[in-house]
Design a protein around this motif. Structure first.
Motif, short mmCIF file in Angstrom:
data_model
loop_
_atom_site.label_atom_id
_atom_site.label_comp_id
_atom_site.label_asym_id
_atom_site.label_seq_id
_atom_site.Cartn_x
_atom_site.Cartn_y
_atom_site.Cartn_z
N SER A 63 0.83 -1.21 0.00
CA SER A 63 0.00 0.00 0.00
C SER A 63 0.86 1.25 0.00
CB SER A 63 -0.93 0.02 1.22
OG SER A 63 -1.92 -0.96 1.10
N PHE A 64 1.96 1.20 0.76
CA PHE A 64 2.85 2.37 0.79
C PHE A 64 3.49 2.60 -0.57
CE2 PHE A 64 7.12 4.13 1.05
CZ PHE A 64 6.79 5.41 1.48
N HIS A 65 3.98 1.53 -1.21
CA HIS A 65 4.62 1.68 -2.51
C HIS A 65 3.63 2.25 -3.53
CE1 HIS A 65 8.39 0.06 -1.23
NE2 HIS A 65 7.93 -1.16 -1.02
N SER A 66 2.36 1.82 -3.47
CA SER A 66 1.32 2.37 -4.36
C SER A 66 1.13 3.86 -4.10
CB SER A 66 0.00 1.63 -4.17
OG SER A 66 0.12 0.29 -4.54
N PHE A 67 1.05 4.21 -2.82
CA PHE A 67 0.93 5.62 -2.44
C PHE A 67 2.14 6.42 -2.92
CE2 PHE A 67 2.74 8.55 0.72
CZ PHE A 67 1.80 9.57 0.71
N TYR A 68 3.31 5.88 -2.71
CA TYR A 68 4.56 6.57 -3.06
C TYR A 68 4.63 6.85 -4.56
CZ TYR A 68 9.63 7.42 -3.36
OH TYR A 68 10.86 7.97 -3.59
N ASN A 69 4.17 5.89 -5.35
CA ASN A 69 4.22 6.04 -6.80
C ASN A 69 3.16 7.01 -7.33
OD1 ASN A 69 6.38 4.26 -7.09
ND2 ASN A 69 5.02 2.48 -7.18
N ALA A 70 2.09 7.20 -6.55
CA ALA A 70 0.97 8.03 -7.01
C ALA A 70 0.94 9.43 -6.40
CB ALA A 70 -0.35 7.33 -6.72
N CYS A 71 1.54 9.60 -5.24
CA CYS A 71 1.40 10.84 -4.49
C CYS A 71 2.75 11.46 -4.13
CB CYS A 71 0.60 10.61 -3.20
SG CYS A 71 -1.00 9.84 -3.46
N ARG A 72 2.99 12.68 -4.59
CA ARG A 72 4.22 13.37 -4.20
C ARG A 72 4.06 13.94 -2.80
NH1 ARG A 72 5.51 17.97 -8.28
NH2 ARG A 72 3.33 18.43 -7.76
N VAL A 73 5.17 14.12 -2.12
CA VAL A 73 5.17 14.80 -0.82
C VAL A 73 5.80 16.17 -1.00
CG1 VAL A 73 5.98 14.73 1.57
CG2 VAL A 73 5.23 12.62 0.45
N ARG A 74 7.05 16.19 -1.34
CA ARG A 74 7.74 17.46 -1.57
C ARG A 74 7.21 18.09 -2.87
NH1 ARG A 74 14.15 17.34 -2.20
NH2 ARG A 74 13.48 15.96 -3.87
N GLY A 75 6.99 19.38 -2.82
CA GLY A 75 6.55 20.09 -4.02
C GLY A 75 5.04 20.28 -4.09
N GLU A 76 4.30 19.61 -3.17
CA GLU A 76 2.86 19.81 -3.14
C GLU A 76 2.53 21.07 -2.33
OE1 GLU A 76 0.52 18.58 -4.66
OE2 GLU A 76 1.00 16.54 -5.31
N GLU A 77 1.29 21.53 -2.45
CA GLU A 77 0.82 22.64 -1.62
C GLU A 77 1.09 22.30 -0.15
OE1 GLU A 77 -1.75 24.21 1.23
OE2 GLU A 77 -2.35 22.29 0.33
N GLU A 78 1.46 23.30 0.66
CA GLU A 78 2.00 23.05 2.00
C GLU A 78 1.06 22.21 2.88
OE1 GLU A 78 4.08 25.39 5.76
OE2 GLU A 78 2.95 26.55 4.28
#
Length: 564
Positions: free
Chosen positions: A517-532
């Motif tokens: 589930s984490f790898h799916s999230f990681y591939n689909a959702c950015r953390v850095r660079g998103e709205e704060e």
């Protein structure tokens, strides 16, 4: 500690019971007695978050079609003060429940609040339980059965501890009986051969032929020379056993500790004989009219243990059997030391002994339901697609220590807990050392290391994990985010089920699902660079994933590396 999945189940149960009561009072359903409501998580997402088949269960007593019962329950259900937002009827009469995503955000807050305690629950209420496992024959090295039983027993103990039980891990030292007699004979023969030559005495065919016997006697001779060559045999064998047995036990202790197993108690079988507990237990069985004398021996009546054959308790030479000592040992666990629940891990070849031991407990006045036996199946090791029988290092049969050396402690413990104890286990040695996602332990550890690397990199840029209460978690609304949170929220319930079923293999499967589930999230959702606001919410979710993976691996005594 909180189990939000259990809280959700309870809310649904209460809502259903309240609805049934309301429908009965309104005359829409006849008088019904509903003691429990089975709540399941549907396999298909389209069927809601939880489901119950209560309508089918009530068909006979309500004398109505299950769909009609389900629709009546849905009509009368009250969602107040619950996470439930919708209940629908499906199929022949299933009731499916959809929940407000608010429970997921509450789960994130719980994880951040409880941190390393997250997943710990209290269904045990401090109940005193002993898990006895490995209990290897101290006359030789630890083998594959000990290896699998060790990983299973240790993880069962850890799961029960996390579930609120007062757990003691125990190793029974089998330092009495036939195997010790044979050990002494083997040591004596090797001693004479080393002093007088290989032809001086014939080594017993059924003796212990391992190199450790020779090694013990060489070390003994280095200290004592031929001092015992003319000493009477019985005295000599006792000296040899007293010299070699503690060395073997220490090796077993060190080997198990390198495997991540630390016993609270090393219990000597000899103490049962010396302290009179074996004799007391035999007298108790006599007093309870459970024995019969025949051919100069004392037997436990077959009728007592549900067998057509009687079982020998005391041989015609006056020496108690291992069965007699084992009954005394279990009596010691329950009565002398006051354990409320005892769990033994035995190889599957002991399956016939389970019913005998439970019946023997009943014969001495102990409720047999207080004793549980987990039977585990054999292990087959594979290398290059073929069954592996020899250690790469020694060229001899693979021992536990050889396996740990070749694969590593983490891999061995994880692989031994990937299958239910009652299933045969094919252990792929090549896969266990592979640095790829095909290797389940690598896959899980890599997810943890990836998270740690990500958080460390962001920290170096001045981006810190925020306080969960200062974050707008409702911004987490993508399916990959919600799926990951849902999976994280299930951990306390996985601990509960593992404790109730004594199956820690659930947890290796679960932590692999978290990693996926984490790898799916990681591939689909950015953390850095998103709205704060979204970045902060995702940072919290990433840290929650780290916490859960680490907590599961800690429970299994498997390392959670921060770099790989």
């Amino acid at each position: 500690m909180k189990n939000i999945t259990e809280e959700l189940r309870q809310q649904i149960k209460n809502a259903v019971l309240g609805s049934v009561k309301k429908a009965v009072e309104a005359g829409e359903l006849p008088e019904l007695e509903v003691n429990d409501v089975a709540i399941e998580i549907p396999r298909e997402k389209g069927h809601g978050d939880f489901s119950t088949n209560i309508a089918m269960q009530l068909t006979k007593t309500a004398k109505k079609a299950p769909r009609l019962i389900a629709e009546t329950i849905i009509k009368n259900i009250d969602f107040s003060n619950t996470y439930i937002v919708e209940a629908t009827c499906a199929g022949p009469g299933f009731i499916n429940f959809t929940l407000d995503s608010k429970y997921l955000y509450d789960a994130v807050r719980i994880i951040k609040e409880e941190k390393e305690q997250y997943g710990r629950i209290n269904i045990g209420n401090g109940k005193k339980v002993m898990v006895e496992f490995v209990s290897a024959n101290p006359t030789g090295p630890l083998h594959m059965g000990n290896a699998r039983g060790g990983a299973l027993g240790d993880c069962i103990a850890s799961v029960l501890d996390a579930a609120g039980y007062d757990v003691t891990r125990e190793f029974l030292i089998n330092d009495a009986g036939n195997q010790i007699e044979k050990f002494g004979i083997s040591l004596e023969a090797r001693y004479i051969q080393l002093i007088k030559g290989a032809d001086a005495v014939e080594f017993p065919e059924d003796g212990y032929h391992g190199e450790d016997i020779t090694e013990h006697m060489k070390d003994f001779i280095a200290v004592h020379g031929d001092k015992y060559i003319d000493v009477p045999s019985e005295e000599r064998k006792k000296v040899f056993v007293d010299f070699a047995l503690p060395r073997n036990i220490q090796r077993i202790r060190e080997g198990l500790e390198s495997y991540g197993i630390h016993f609270d108690m090393w219990f000597s079988e000899q103490t049962l004989h010396k302290g009179g507990e074996v004799a007391e237990t035999i007298e108790l069985l006599k007093k309870n009219n459970c024995t019969v004398e025949n051919d100069g021996a004392l037997w436990l009546k077959g009728s007592v243990i549900g067998s057509e054959k009687d079982e020998v308790l005391v041989r015609n030479n006056g020496i108690p059997t291992y069965f007699a000592a084992d009954i005394a040992y279990h009596r010691n666990k329950f009565e002398t030391r006051g354990f409320e629940w005892v769990i033994n891990l035995w190889g599957a070849d002991h399956h016939g002994h389970v019913a005998r031991m439970k019946a023997a407990m009943a014969a001495i006045g102990i409720n047999p339901d207080r004793l549980d036996v987990v039977l585990f199946q054999l292990v087959r090791l594979y290398r290059n697609g073929e069954i592996a029988r020899m250690s790469k290092r020694t060229g001899k049969s693979i021992s536990l220590m050889d396996l740990v050396e070749e694969v590593g402690r983490d891999g061995v413990r994880f692989f031994f807990n990937t299958k239910a104890s009652g299933s045969h286990l094919d252990f792929d040695l090549d896969l266990a050392v592979k640095q790829s996602n095909e290797n389940p332990v690598f896959y899980v550890q890599y997810a943890h290391a990836r998270i740690c690397s990500m958080l460390k990199l962001l920290e170096s840029e001045g981006i810190m994990i925020p306080d969960v209460n200062a974050v707008k978690l409702e911004l987490l609304e993508r399916q990959e985010e919600l799926d990951l949170i849902k999976k994280l929220s299930e951990y306390p319930d996985e601990v509960r089920i593992s404790a109730e079923t004594l199956e820690p293999s659930r947890l290796t499967r679960y932590v692999q699902e978290v990693a996926a589930s984490f790898h799916s999230f990681y591939n689909a959702c950015r953390v850095r660079g998103e709205e704060e606001g979204l970045m902060k919410a995702r940072l919290v979710l990433v840290d929650c994933t780290r916490i859960v993976i680490r907590n599961v691996l800690d429970l299994l005594s498997i390392s959670a590396p921060e770099r790989m």
